[in-house]
Design an enzyme around this catalytic site. Structure first.
Site, PDB file in Angstrom:
ATOM      1  N   GLN A  10       0.757  -1.188  -0.020  1.00 52.43           N
ATOM      2  CA  GLN A  10       0.001   0.043   0.167  1.00 52.43           C
ATOM      3  C   GLN A  10       0.816   1.407   0.006  1.00 52.43           C
ATOM      4  OE1 GLN A  10      -3.772  -1.654   2.544  1.00 52.43           O
ATOM      5  NE2 GLN A  10      -3.696   0.688   2.454  1.00 52.43           N
ATOM      6  N   SER A  90       4.329  -6.512   2.365  1.00 51.46           N
ATOM      7  CA  SER A  90       2.856  -6.489   3.015  1.00 51.46           C
ATOM      8  C   SER A  90       2.249  -7.379   1.977  1.00 51.46           C
ATOM      9  CB  SER A  90       2.549  -5.302   3.526  1.00 51.46           C
ATOM     10  OG  SER A  90       1.456  -5.220   4.104  1.00 51.46           O
ATOM     11  N   LEU A  91       1.042  -6.497   1.587  1.00 48.72           N
ATOM     12  CA  LEU A  91       0.042  -6.728   0.373  1.00 48.72           C
ATOM     13  C   LEU A  91       0.778  -7.510  -0.464  1.00 48.72           C
ATOM     14  CD1 LEU A  91      -2.300  -6.536  -1.246  1.00 48.72           C
ATOM     15  CD2 LEU A  91      -1.687  -4.444  -1.510  1.00 48.72           C
ATOM     16  N   ARG A 115      -9.403  -8.702   2.577  1.00 49.84           N
ATOM     17  CA  ARG A 115      -8.419  -8.174   3.620  1.00 49.84           C
ATOM     18  C   ARG A 115      -8.496  -6.988   3.569  1.00 49.84           C
ATOM     19  NH1 ARG A 115      -2.807  -6.781   2.912  1.00 49.84           N
ATOM     20  NH2 ARG A 115      -1.607  -7.580   4.438  1.00 49.84           N
ATOM     21  N   HIS A 195      -0.217  -4.210  10.717  1.00 47.11           N
ATOM     22  CA  HIS A 195       0.874  -4.867  11.088  1.00 47.11           C
ATOM     23  C   HIS A 195       1.053  -4.758  12.817  1.00 47.11           C
ATOM     24  CE1 HIS A 195       1.639  -6.639   7.440  1.00 47.11           C
ATOM     25  NE2 HIS A 195       1.591  -5.311   6.860  1.00 47.11           N
ATOM     26  N   GLN A 244       0.921 -12.631   8.794  1.00 47.96           N
ATOM     27  CA  GLN A 244       1.345 -11.445   8.283  1.00 47.96           C
ATOM     28  C   GLN A 244       0.634 -10.038   8.693  1.00 47.96           C
ATOM     29  OE1 GLN A 244       0.287  -9.437   4.885  1.00 47.96           O
ATOM     30  NE2 GLN A 244       1.953 -10.152   3.638  1.00 47.96           N
TER      31      GLN A 244
END
Length: 308
Positions: A10, A90-91, A115, A195, A244
């Site tokens: 992101q 991440s993503l 998500r 996170h 994650q």
């Protein structure tokens, strides 16, 4: 070349992302068609906006996957290359898994839409915060561990850049303490505190969908955010993606591990150059490329020809 394929998370979104390469390359165009068939209206939002709607977590996540996978497929079709490894920030780990063949693009798009919705809903607006800290990560860990309330290292992005995440009051207090110790702490404009343990409701809610998804064999290993280690076991994917959501993105360790495994060229696929910049901060002498437009693809091909 031992290529590590990298996929952004992101914040790398932009209006029009992926559309130029989809117009110029059949493989990228098919990725956009798959995305539109799976989430109708997504590709028009990517092209035309409005930007505030594209920025919404539930839209931005599948949009970034679409743009990244389209760029990767265009590159692979044009060059015939296959990376030796992959990793996503991440993503971006979802995009990496699609590139490795273990996750189908439609499944990745549905999962990242869900998500995004769950992560946005996990914490009331304004209750959480994130801050980018410049300085020794050991000091960041120490301050977070001694703070009251929820505040944790969320992203280890570069040797001296760590993002912290948690309850707003706890993040503000930790930021003040870090500044008192000589570090810089810059508040980030984010829609939720990603996170950290505040995301546990999102992790719990997404886990059943992750475990219900079929995962195929890996064409090459994908380095997981939460372990900074290579994974080639489809049976581990759902657990790693669940962990994650609340775990730290160990990006510095991941890039170092890729280099130790033999990666000598790092190629970022998709909108923006965030990961290319981070790689340069972790490995100053690394060879890097970004593939997002037809011009980027031509530049990569030219560099390969010159090296040959």
């Amino acid at each position: 070349m031992n290529i590590a394929a990298l996929f952004p998370g992101q914040g790398s979104h932009a209006l029009g992302m992926g559309h130029h390469i989809a117009e110029a390359n059949d493989a990228a165009r098919v990725a956009f068609i798959e995305a539109e068939d799976t989430l109708p209206g997504l590709t028009a939002l990517m092209r035309e906006g409005p930007l505030d709607a594209l920025t919404l977590t539930a839209n931005q996540q599948p949009a970034l996957v679409t743009a990244s996978v389209a760029a990767y497929r265009a590159w692979q079709a044009a060059t015939g290359f296959t990376p030796a490894f992959a990793a996503g920030h991440s993503l971006g780990e979802f995009s990496a898994l699609v590139a490795a063949g273990t996750l189908r693009l439609p499944d990745a798009l549905r999962l990242t839409r869900q998500r995004g919705e769950l992560m946005q809903a996990a914490v009331p607006p304004g209750a959480g915060a994130m801050s980018a800290v410049m300085g020794d990560p050991n000091v960041v860990r120490e301050v977070c561990a001694s703070s009251e309330g929820v505040v944790q290292p969320a992203n280890y992005n570069a040797p001296t850049q760590t993002v912290i995440s948690g309850e707003k009051a706890a993040v503000d207090a930790a930021s003040a303490e870090l500044k008192a110790r000589g570090l810089k702490a810059i508040p980030l404009k984010v829609s939720a505190p990603f996170h950290c343990t505040l995301m546990q409701p999102a992790a719990d809610a997404l886990a059943p969908a992750l475990h219900a998804t079929d995962y195929g064999a890996f064409a090459f290993p994908v380095y997981a955010n939460v372990t900074a280690e290579a994974n080639r076991d489809p049976a581990r994917v759902a657990d790693l993606l669940t962990q994650q959501i609340t775990g730290s993105v160990r990006w510095v360790e991941t890039v170092q591990a890729l280099a130790a495994a033999g990666a000598d060229t790092f190629v970022e696929f998709g909108s923006g150059t965030v990961l290319t910049g981070l790689v340069k901060r972790i490995l100053p002498d690394a060879r890097t490329f970004n593939i997002h437009t037809p011009e980027d693809l031509a530049a990569f091909q030219q560099a390969v020809q010159e090296q040959a």
